[in-house]
Design an enzyme around this catalytic site. Structure first.
Site, mmCIF file in Angstrom:
data_model
loop_
_atom_site.group_PDB
_atom_site.id
_atom_site.type_symbol
_atom_site.label_atom_id
_atom_site.label_comp_id
_atom_site.label_asym_id
_atom_site.label_seq_id
_atom_site.Cartn_x
_atom_site.Cartn_y
_atom_site.Cartn_z
ATOM 1 N N THR A 146 0.819 -1.202 0.000
ATOM 2 C CA THR A 146 0.000 0.000 0.000
ATOM 3 C C THR A 146 0.861 1.263 0.000
ATOM 4 O O THR A 146 1.722 1.408 0.867
ATOM 5 C CB THR A 146 -0.885 0.007 1.263
ATOM 6 O OG1 THR A 146 -1.565 -1.225 1.339
ATOM 7 C CG2 THR A 146 -1.874 1.152 1.232
ATOM 8 N N GLU A 147 0.614 2.128 -0.964
ATOM 9 C CA GLU A 147 1.321 3.419 -1.054
ATOM 10 C C GLU A 147 2.846 3.234 -1.084
ATOM 11 O O GLU A 147 3.595 4.108 -0.637
ATOM 12 C CB GLU A 147 0.929 4.344 0.109
ATOM 13 C CG GLU A 147 -0.576 4.486 0.313
ATOM 14 C CD GLU A 147 -1.258 5.306 -0.761
ATOM 15 O OE1 GLU A 147 -0.546 5.979 -1.538
ATOM 16 O OE2 GLU A 147 -2.491 5.260 -0.852
ATOM 17 N N LEU A 148 3.284 2.089 -1.573
ATOM 18 C CA LEU A 148 4.711 1.744 -1.651
ATOM 19 C C LEU A 148 5.407 1.777 -0.288
ATOM 20 O O LEU A 148 6.609 2.021 -0.197
ATOM 21 C CB LEU A 148 5.457 2.653 -2.640
ATOM 22 C CG LEU A 148 5.023 2.589 -4.108
ATOM 23 C CD1 LEU A 148 6.044 3.318 -4.981
ATOM 24 C CD2 LEU A 148 4.854 1.163 -4.602
ATOM 25 N N TRP A 300 5.489 6.528 -0.852
ATOM 26 C CA TRP A 300 5.636 7.476 -1.963
ATOM 27 C C TRP A 300 4.861 8.768 -1.717
ATOM 28 O O TRP A 300 4.726 9.571 -2.618
ATOM 29 C CB TRP A 300 5.252 6.817 -3.291
ATOM 30 C CG TRP A 300 3.789 6.517 -3.517
ATOM 31 C CD1 TRP A 300 2.751 6.694 -2.648
ATOM 32 C CD2 TRP A 300 3.219 5.997 -4.725
ATOM 33 N NE1 TRP A 300 1.578 6.300 -3.224
ATOM 34 C CE2 TRP A 300 1.823 5.869 -4.504
ATOM 35 C CE3 TRP A 300 3.727 5.626 -5.966
ATOM 36 C CZ2 TRP A 300 0.954 5.382 -5.479
ATOM 37 C CZ3 TRP A 300 2.848 5.142 -6.929
ATOM 38 C CH2 TRP A 300 1.483 5.019 -6.687
#
Lengths: 406, 428
Positions: A146-148, A300
């Site tokens: 999730t979300e890097l 990120w």
């Protein structure tokens, strides 16, 4: 070995909560704003998913396996496609059938479980992997969180689950003088290869494309190809990771984003020495250069590239602690509906809405936020969670009395 | 006996408790044989006029303007001030009003003599201007009507009362429902203070809603104690429809209901809740309302890690307020400063045991409410725990509380007001 370019697009839609009042607690098991979710998905499907998928399919037909891309689609987004816009799912299946598209694994509900509960994290990754296999016919071999979100320990856990490749952010404070344009390995388990997002080149498309005060405007495919050559120098790979909604939703069709997308493969193939590849191919083509130490989670998001957009203030921490405290009880109920709801309540978006970092990245935050203030988001979420707690407790009490009767 | 009464609001259009009190009082006065001529800035026509005649100040034509205004100006040291302030207004209502005013929708309110004045009758940005214009109209109304005594409610109408007195020479009674010190703590708005003080000084009698307020009037405004009389408010529950709630939570519910501002003491409620939850987990806390301390309160609750047991409802309207009372097992009003405080009575009427701070006027009339100092978190937590854990205590509080509230009749309060009128008239 030729240099590589790796495109990865993130597809996710949250299950937004309806206005859930104190008086509803204990009275109403209906948490989600079906209308908003359906309307927004319909809009994004028409503006982004359907036209962009069509363009990508045409590009693959034209260039064959010289053009490759990858997607990660959250499980909850797939559920929404099934419910509201099945034609979008069909168009992704058509892309999958070309063999030029890799689908990555992630957590089923786009959750932050990796930062709280290893067991729940693992369950959600397995759930998502199964869904991908069932939907697209291929078991994923590369992982993106999730979300890097990534750290040494999260990477080690992912490797443990059998994934050899993971995507994360090429965060400046982690890399220092190092370049994101190489393959790295996890610091604990070197068998896990890391692909790092080149945020400059990615954000040129995702954030700056339509910004008329940006000196790169207007961005053409030829100009971008030239920049790619300058960026990669003699290095191995440029990773361009972005939200899929960039095409047509964040950057409206009127900005010319679709024309840019159409022209980009030709420009890259003709003007650079780079070849398109998917994440799993990339780690086979290039040797890792070094282990990467990430003691604290990165992501990120925002200028800080940390996790404070979801877990940065006392409201978020409180909601996060409260929902993960329920884990054991929820699974004891063995109730599919409760477990499914529990997963939806873990979506990272709910925590994102409670973010108080309004100043530097406020524009992005408010764009995605259905609430006027983080406080409203918190109150609404906690009201829902309080009701959910009651449901779980009732179910457990139910099970107990049944056992006693037997 | 006939009284010319100046108010700012009247049910059904109310922003604070003032309108409700005026309504109860006029009904009580009617039962005591006092005729009331009620003037308010902006009547809509749907006010209950069964016991009063309501004059809409917006409908009064100020004839002979030049002469009477000049005459009036010379008699009254006219206050023209242009600041924004808000007495009781709830934040939602206030910001709406400001928005409208900024968009220029209230253009028509410009002072233009030889015309009817339009009043918004709300609390907002141009409040001082309206207060002043209301006084001009008041003088005209006073001259055109027959009455024995003038009665003005709260500072918004004091100037109107003074104007009416100057023009007619009739005695003036002003009614202090709240002072600037209750609204703003020690950081008072000096213009409002001056206006209040002027009203109290000009008045023949000053009625305060509690001894607490009486002391403020005497000590902080320097008013002669002989002319300050306390008449406690009453409460009127007639004509209410039945309401039922579907309770969703099994736990007992302890409620704070009011504006979440410094004067209401929300932080003491939160800290006491935290203490109670440690001893008695089977309870939920609700903070109903909104205000400038709301966000801080939410953060504090999150920080304490009790937000699955401590709920915020936001601002409640209409029936939701009563629904909230029906939902409650204990009602708490930890006000730092409360001239009277009607909501504990509302709670007791709904069979909810009540805890109030000693710093509230209502504490003077209630025996069967638990009282503590607003700052004494331990005492508050003790009281909450006692009402939760010992049914004997809460049963008594419910039963005796209901009797006590039912005995608080506006007819009795109005009789005391009538006595004040008589005294004011005879002292002339």
């Amino acid at each position: 070995m030729k240099q590589s370019i790796c495109f990865y697009f993130q597809v996710h839609q949250p299950d937004r909560l309806r206005l859930y009042r104190f008086f509803d607690i204990g009275n109403d098991f209906h948490y989600f704003d079906e209308f908003a979710n359906r309307t927004i998905l319909r809009r994004v499907a028409d503006k982004c998913y359907l036209p962009a998928n069509y363009i990508l399919l045409e590009l693959i037909k034209k260039y064959g396996d010289r053009f490759k891309i990858s997607f990660s689609i959250s499980g909850v987004a797939i559920e929404q496609f099934e419910r509201y816009t099945p034609e979008v799912l069909d168009s992704f299946k058509a892309l999958a059938a070309t063999g030029c598209v890799e689908f990555l694994a992630e957590t089923y509900s786009h959750s932050l479980a990796s930062m709280s509960s290893p067991s729940e994290f693992k369950k959600q990754v397995i759930q998502h992997g199964d869904l991908m296999e069932k939907t697209f016919g291929v078991k994923p071999t590369a992982f993106r969180n999730t979300e890097l979100i990534y750290s040494d320990t999260i990477g080690a856990a992912v490797s443990e689950m059998g994934y050899g490749t993971m995507l994360t952010e090429g965060a400046k404070h982690i890399l220092g003088w190092k370049s994101p344009n190489y393959i790295y390995t996890n610091a604990i388990n070197p068998r896990l290869k890391l692909l790092l997002r080149n945020f400059n080149m990615s954000d040129d498309i995702a954030f700056r494309f339509s910004n008329k005060s940006w000196d790169g405007w207007p961005l053409t495919a030829d100009k971008y190809a030239a920049w790619l050559v300058q960026t990669i120098k003699d290095e191995d790979i440029v990773n361009l990771f972005m939200d899929y909604e960039t095409f047509g939703e964040h950057q409206q069709a009127s900005t010319g984003i679709f024309d840019f997308l159409k022209a980009l493969p030709e420009a890259i193939l003709s003007q650079t020495g780079m070849e398109f590849c998917t994440p799993s191919e990339a780690v086979k083509r290039h040797q890792p250069v070094a282990p990467l130490h990430v003691p604290f989670p990165i992501s990120w998001a925002d200028e800080e590239r940390d996790t404070t957009a979801w877990l940065g203030n006392e409201l978020q921490n409180e909601a996060f602690n409260k929902i993960y405290a329920l884990e054991q009880d929820v699974f004891k109920t063995k109730d599919d509906k409760l477990i499914s709801t529990y997963r939806k309540l873990q979506e990272s978006d709910h925590f994102y809405y409670m973010c108080t970092k309004f100043f530097s990245d406020g524009a992005v935050h408010s764009y995605f936020n259905p609430y006027d203030t983080p406080y409203e988001a918190f109150i609404n979420y906690m009201n829902v969670l309080s009701d959910f707690e009651i449901r779980v407790a009732d179910k457990l009490a139910d099970i107990k009395t049944k056992k006693v009767k037997k | 006996m006939k009284v010319l009464m100046f108010g700012w609001e009247f049910p059904p259009h109310i922003a604070g408790g003032l309108g409700t009190a005026c309504y109860g009082m006029t009904k009580g006065l009617a039962h005591n044989g006092v005729e009331v001529l009620f003037v308010m800035p902006s009547a809509s026509g749907d006010e209950d006029q069964s016991s009063v005649r309501i004059i809409n100040a917006s409908d009064v034509e100020v004839y002979d303007t030049c002469r009477s205004v000049d005459e009036f100006m010379s008699k009254v040291n006219f206050l023209i001030v242009g600041s924004n302030m808000m007495p009781y207004v709830d934040p939602e209502c206030f910001s709406d009003l400001i928005d409208k005013q900024e968009k220029g929708e209230n253009e028509e309110f410009k002072v233009s003599f030889r015309q009817k004045y339009k009043f918004s009758g709300k609390y907002g940005k141009n409040l001082m201007e309206e207060v002043s214009r209301y006084a001009v109209v008041a003088a005209t109304i006073a001259r055109d009507n027959q009455f024995d005594v003038i009665h003005a409610h709260d500072w918004l109408t004091y100037l109107a009362g003074i104007a009416a007195k100057r023009v007619t020479g009739k005695p003036l009674v002003i009614h202090v429902h709240a002072t600037e010190f209750d609204r703003s703590g020690e950081n008072i708005n000096t213009e409002v203070f001056k206006l209040e003080q002027m009203g109290m000084q000009e008045a023949d009698k000053v009625i305060t809603v509690s001894n607490l307020t009486r002391n403020i009037v005497i000590n902080k405004y320097g008013i002669n104690p002989d002319k300050v009389i306390t008449v406690h408010n009453a409460v009127d529950f007639s004509g209410r429809s039945d309401l039922s709630v579907q309770r969703g939570v099994k736990e007992k519910v302890i409620t704070f209901l009011g504006r979440i501002t410094f004067q209401k003491g929300p932080e003491y409620f939160i800290e006491a809740a935290n203490k109670v939850l440690k001893m008695y987990p089977n309870v939920r806390f609700v903070m109903a309302g909104s205000g400038d301390l709301m966000n801080r309160s939410i953060r504090r609750v999150a920080k304490l890690g009790i937000s699955d047991r401590f709920h915020f409802t936001g601002f409640l309207r209409g029936d939701d307020v009563r629904r909230m009372f029906l939902y409650s097992d204990v009602y708490v009003m930890p006000s730092v400063s409360e001239p009277f405080g009607i909501s504990p009575l509302e709670a007791m009427k709904s069979n909810v045991p009540t805890i109030i701070s000693k710093q509230s006027g209502v504490a003077e009339v209630l025996k069967y409410a638990i009282k503590m100092d607003f700052w004494d978190i331990d005492a508050l937590a003790d009281a909450m725990y006692g009402l939760l854990a010992y049914p004997a205590l809460s049963d008594m509080a419910i039963k005796s509380g209901l009797d006590e509230v039912n005995a608080l009749k506006w007819d009795n309060a109005a009789a005391k007001v009538k006595n004040v009128y008589t005294a004011a008239i005879s002292s002339k």
